[in-house]
Design a protein around this motif. Structure first.
Motif, PDB file in Angstrom:
ATOM      1  N   MET A  68      34.752  20.660  13.981  1.00 56.09           N
ATOM      2  CA  MET A  68      35.389  21.151  15.192  1.00 56.09           C
ATOM      3  C   MET A  68      35.814  19.992  16.078  1.00 56.09           C
ATOM      4  O   MET A  68      34.987  19.304  16.676  1.00 56.09           O
ATOM      5  CB  MET A  68      34.456  22.085  15.961  1.00 56.09           C
ATOM      6  CG  MET A  68      35.157  22.719  17.156  1.00 56.09           C
ATOM      7  SD  MET A  68      34.059  23.739  18.150  1.00 56.09           S
ATOM      8  CE  MET A  68      35.126  24.008  19.575  1.00 56.09           C
TER       9      MET A  68
ATOM     10  N   ILE B 100      40.504  20.846  21.041  1.00 51.01           N
ATOM     11  CA  ILE B 100      41.567  21.846  21.023  1.00 51.01           C
ATOM     12  C   ILE B 100      42.614  21.441  22.061  1.00 51.01           C
ATOM     13  O   ILE B 100      42.365  21.531  23.263  1.00 51.01           O
ATOM     14  CB  ILE B 100      41.015  23.242  21.342  1.00 51.01           C
ATOM     15  CG1 ILE B 100      39.948  23.636  20.311  1.00 51.01           C
ATOM     16  CG2 ILE B 100      42.128  24.281  21.368  1.00 51.01           C
ATOM     17  CD1 ILE B 100      39.254  24.929  20.619  1.00 51.01           C
TER      18      ILE B 100
ATOM     19  N   ASN C 238      45.801  29.156  21.951  1.00 52.03           N
ATOM     20  CA  ASN C 238      44.447  28.611  21.872  1.00 52.03           C
ATOM     21  C   ASN C 238      43.381  29.697  21.871  1.00 52.03           C
ATOM     22  O   ASN C 238      42.274  29.495  21.355  1.00 52.03           O
ATOM     23  CB  ASN C 238      44.183  27.657  23.036  1.00 52.03           C
ATOM     24  CG  ASN C 238      44.786  26.295  22.834  1.00 52.03           C
ATOM     25  OD1 ASN C 238      44.842  25.792  21.717  1.00 52.03           O
ATOM     26  ND2 ASN C 238      45.256  25.689  23.914  1.00 52.03           N
TER      27      ASN C 238
ATOM     28  N   ASN D 213      40.067  30.608  17.306  1.00 56.77           N
ATOM     29  CA  ASN D 213      39.603  29.856  18.475  1.00 56.77           C
ATOM     30  C   ASN D 213      39.178  30.715  19.653  1.00 56.77           C
ATOM     31  O   ASN D 213      38.749  30.184  20.678  1.00 56.77           O
ATOM     32  CB  ASN D 213      40.686  28.862  18.918  1.00 56.77           C
ATOM     33  CG  ASN D 213      40.749  27.650  18.011  1.00 56.77           C
ATOM     34  OD1 ASN D 213      39.757  27.280  17.383  1.00 56.77           O
ATOM     35  ND2 ASN D 213      41.918  27.039  17.922  1.00 56.77           N
TER      36      ASN D 213
ATOM     37  N   TRP E 190      35.758  30.022  21.643  1.00 56.33           N
ATOM     38  CA  TRP E 190      35.468  28.978  22.630  1.00 56.33           C
ATOM     39  C   TRP E 190      35.903  29.369  24.042  1.00 56.33           C
ATOM     40  O   TRP E 190      36.055  28.512  24.911  1.00 56.33           O
ATOM     41  CB  TRP E 190      36.136  27.666  22.217  1.00 56.33           C
ATOM     42  CG  TRP E 190      36.114  27.434  20.731  1.00 56.33           C
ATOM     43  CD1 TRP E 190      37.163  27.113  19.932  1.00 56.33           C
ATOM     44  CD2 TRP E 190      34.978  27.490  19.843  1.00 56.33           C
ATOM     45  NE1 TRP E 190      36.779  26.982  18.627  1.00 56.33           N
ATOM     46  CE2 TRP E 190      35.434  27.213  18.535  1.00 56.33           C
ATOM     47  CE3 TRP E 190      33.611  27.765  20.020  1.00 56.33           C
ATOM     48  CZ2 TRP E 190      34.597  27.206  17.420  1.00 56.33           C
ATOM     49  CZ3 TRP E 190      32.780  27.757  18.918  1.00 56.33           C
ATOM     50  CH2 TRP E 190      33.257  27.472  17.643  1.00 56.33           C
TER      51      TRP E 190
ATOM     52  N   ALA F 210      39.184  24.279  25.446  1.00 59.54           N
ATOM     53  CA  ALA F 210      38.017  25.138  25.293  1.00 59.54           C
ATOM     54  C   ALA F 210      37.248  25.265  26.604  1.00 59.54           C
ATOM     55  O   ALA F 210      37.251  24.350  27.433  1.00 59.54           O
ATOM     56  CB  ALA F 210      37.102  24.595  24.202  1.00 59.54           C
TER      57      ALA F 210
END
Length: 438
Positions: A201, A204, A233, A238, A241, A287
């Motif tokens: 990970m 982002i 996102n 995702n 997050w 995130a």
């Protein structure tokens, strides 16, 4: 199987993309023996949310001759069309739905798989139980403590078979490791560590809001979550997050690993919880949930400690994930790949690493089917009660992080002894939706 959830999904997706469902249907099971089941014996399954784990779950279910898929549902028409086409290539014709409520109205469906983002689990599971369906629901079962309670109440009220997707509960080496912990050979256990160090990970990147992709019913995707402009996102994988939809690694991996920490110690709920962390690795990325977190759950005579870190693989004992039961005589280290015992000098014999030998997801879905047919709910490997216990503990960890306090749990009242913490007991529902049962 010493790999992350992300690697599991990538591997599964690659396999399915290359071969359709040849690897998950009876004809492609490398000679595995199956008894013949007449059409009247078959169980009809529908799957809701089929991008990631929902697809992996229904694919595992289809390895069983008693099961057939008759319906799929997704708010992303692109995903829905792709999955319908993949099944059609194997001679499996299914009904396609964009609204899960229409799928639940189908009286031909016996059971459903729920593989949507976390913020939808409670509504869909309770609606499915009310519609008379048995349910395989992905973990974590709820996005708040109150959702967990509502889901348990719905299962009990409608007497449905509900299996939670904590498939490690079906792996033999996990059972063997816990049997060893319960044998007492480790001596007094004062500390249990559970951790997820997710090197895969990365950061982002921040992306601007945009229009939803064509074919995506974004309003339905949001459901009870706060209305916001579409942003890539927050969509598909995702979503984990962002607080509107999930709880980060604390709930995503925590429910898998804390489950076995609690099971090994025969624990329920802690006396107190404290947590510290933040966005230390990627402070400016998109995130919301912490990329670094340490949480301490205090029980009578021992602590359970949770750690997670993104962008790092080098976790405790050289493992990117695991559970360590630290006793006076030795430490048992358990992960998806196996378990071993590291002795304290002169106090016990080492136990060399004993590797995993089975497929947890296949066994877990098979157990679900067996209980649907037997109706012996006690035979479930991960009942809704199991899922609620560990999801509640994981939510406690996030609540301690959000409040920035050491918070205390009142077991008799089922709430915290702190007003700020109690504000987080229930998820905020929007757009006319209400928490089931409240």
């Amino acid at each position: 199987m010493n790999h992350s959830r992300r690697k599991f999904l990538v591997t599964a997706s690659a396999l399915m993309a290359g071969t359709g469902l040849a690897s998950v249907l009876p004809a492609g099971l490398q000679g595995m023996p199956f008894k013949k089941v007449s059409p009247s014996d078959k169980l009809n399954f529908g799957a809701i949310g089929i991008k990631g784990m929902g697809w992996a779950d229904i694919s595992a279910i289809l390895k069983n001759p008693e099961a057939q898929c008759v319906a799929l549902c997704d708010v992303d028409k692109n995903v829905l069309d792709q999955r319908v086409a993949e099944l059609a290539q194997k001679g499996i014709k299914v009904k396609a739905y964009s609204d899960y409520r229409k799928l639940l109205e189908d009286k031909d469906i016996d059971a459903v798989v729920i593989g949507t983002p976390d913020h939808w689990h409670a509504l869909m599971m309770t609606d499915a139980c009310a519609a008379g369906k048995d349910v395989y629901v992905e973990k974590p079962i709820g996005n708040s403590i109150m959702e967990c309670r509502a889901m348990v109440a719905a299962q009990q009220r409608h007497n449905r078979v509900v299996q939670v997707g904590q498939w490690q509960r079906s792996q033999q080496h996990f059972k063997d490791a816990i049997d060893f912990v319960h044998s007492g050979q480790l001596g007094q256990i004062r500390l249990v560590k559970a951790w997820a160090y997710m090197g895969w990970m990365k950061s982002i990147p921040v992306h601007p809001d945009s229009a939803p992709p064509p074919g995506v019913d974004y309003t339905s995707w949001l459901g009870p979550a706060q209305k916001r402009p579409f942003n890539e996102n927050r969509f598909h994988f995702n979503f984990r997050w962002f607080w509107d939809y999930a709880g980060g690694l604390m709930t995503d991996w925590g429910v898998h690993l804390l489950d076995y920490a609690l099971l090994g110690m025969k624990s329920q709920y802690p006396k107190s919880i404290m947590a510290a962390g933040g966005k230390f690795a990627y402070p400016d990325d998109a995130a919301e949930t912490p990329d670094t977190l340490t949480t301490v759950f205090e029980f009578e005579g021992y602590n359970i400690q949770w750690e997670h870190a993104t962008g790092i693989d080098g976790g405790p004992y050289g493992r990117d994930h695991g559970i360590a039961f630290i006793g006076n005589n030795g430490t048992l280290v358990l992960d998806r790949g196996g378990w071993e015992v590291i002795p304290e000098k002169g106090k016990m014999e080492a136990v060399p690493r004993r590797k995993a030998v089975d497929n947890g997801l296949d066994l877990h879905t098979k157990n679900f089917i067996e209980v649907i047919k037997s109706r012996k709910l006690d035979d479930l490997h991960a009942s809704i009660q199991v899922g609620a216990l560990v999801a509640t503990n994981a939510q406690m960890g996030n609540i301690a992080y959000k409040t920035g306090k050491k918070i205390y749990w009142d077991a008799a009242k089922g709430r915290f002894k702190d007003a700020d913490a109690n504000k987080y007991l229930a998820a905020a529902y929007h757009n006319g939706y209400k928490i089931p049962g409240l």
